[in-house]
Scaffold this motif. Structure first.
Motif, PDB file in Angstrom:
ATOM      1  N   PRO A 121       0.803  -1.225   0.000  1.00  0.00           N
ATOM      2  CA  PRO A 121       0.000   0.000   0.000  1.00  0.00           C
ATOM      3  C   PRO A 121       0.838   1.279   0.000  1.00  0.00           C
ATOM      4  N   ASP A 152      -6.274  -2.691  -1.957  1.00  0.00           N
ATOM      5  CA  ASP A 152      -6.812  -3.565  -0.928  1.00  0.00           C
ATOM      6  C   ASP A 152      -6.296  -4.983  -1.165  1.00  0.00           C
ATOM      7  N   SER A 154      -7.133  -7.748   0.056  1.00  0.00           N
ATOM      8  CA  SER A 154      -8.152  -8.807  -0.026  1.00  0.00           C
ATOM      9  C   SER A 154      -8.777  -8.895  -1.428  1.00  0.00           C
ATOM     10  N   TYR A 169      -7.338  -8.659  -9.698  1.00  0.00           N
ATOM     11  CA  TYR A 169      -7.625  -7.693  -8.633  1.00  0.00           C
ATOM     12  C   TYR A 169      -9.065  -7.233  -8.837  1.00  0.00           C
ATOM     13  N   PRO A 172     -12.958  -2.230  -7.464  1.00  0.00           N
ATOM     14  CA  PRO A 172     -13.838  -1.666  -6.437  1.00  0.00           C
ATOM     15  C   PRO A 172     -15.107  -1.091  -7.070  1.00  0.00           C
TER      16      PRO A 172
END
Length: 202
Positions: A121, A152, A154, A169, A172
């Motif tokens: 990150p 993120d 997760s 990935y 979002p």
């Protein structure tokens, strides 16, 4: 909102559309002289290619940098008759799906448990390492950077099959919404059909 500002940048760009062989090609010209070219599948609306070109320091054009799609040197090496040594080198490319950003790295013949894929990150990037020290790659997700969204861990997953590492990935919700809005915008841009030389510009 940051996501809104990127869609505004796209809305304000000068767009030209061309429909060719079942593909919608869009060319964007931004006020700072940068250019972006995208190609979408007309049936599925999936993004096939995205590439960028910048003005060079001397005012000329730089060569296109591929963000999504086959890297140009890989496509060229497939066409050649002679076997090139480079064909055994790992080939890194991005090919998204509707719900995920996805990268494929071909020519990685190691077992899955050799690979470690993680989000960093603080550097806003994803890092791929192998325990046998044979491969290392660090890359960012420009879409998240443009919309100033955090990475993120997760959302990240990977698989390995046929000497290819596939990293996914999950997009979002902000990105999914942005892509839907952009698609509506692009469908409003009048696309010239193949053979129409005069591309209408919005």
């Amino acid at each position: 909102m940051a996501v809104q500002s990127w869609i505004d940048v796209l809305r304000l760009s000068k767009k030209t559309a061309l429909i060719h062989d079942g593909i919608r090609k869009i060319h964007y010209l931004f006020p700072d002289g940068k250019e972006m070219a995208e190609e979408y599948d007309l049936k599925t609306d999936e993004l096939i290619v995205r590439k960028w070109r910048h003005k060079s320091t001397l005012g000329g054009q730089s060569s296109w940098q591929v963000e999504v799609g086959e890297p140009p040197n890989f496509a060229a090496s497939l066409d050649s008759d002679g076997i090139k040594e480079s064909l055994s080198n790992p080939v890194f490319m991005r090919k998204d799906t509707k719900n995920s950003f996805q990268w494929r790295i071909r020519n990685l013949p190691y077992p899955r448990d050799v690979f470690s894929v993680s989000v960093v990150p603080s550097d806003r990037c994803i890092v791929i390492k192998t325990s046998n020290k044979k491969y290392y790659k660090k890359f960012s997700i420009p879409d998240l950077d443009r919309s100033q969204l955090p990475l993120d861990g997760s959302a990240l997953s990977f698989t390995h099959a046929n000497n290819t590492l596939i990293i996914s990935y999950k997009k979002p919700n902000e990105i999914l919404t942005l892509e839907q809005e952009l698609l509506k915008e692009l469908k409003k841009v009048k696309g010239a059909d193949e053979g129409d030389v005069d591309c209408k510009t919005q």
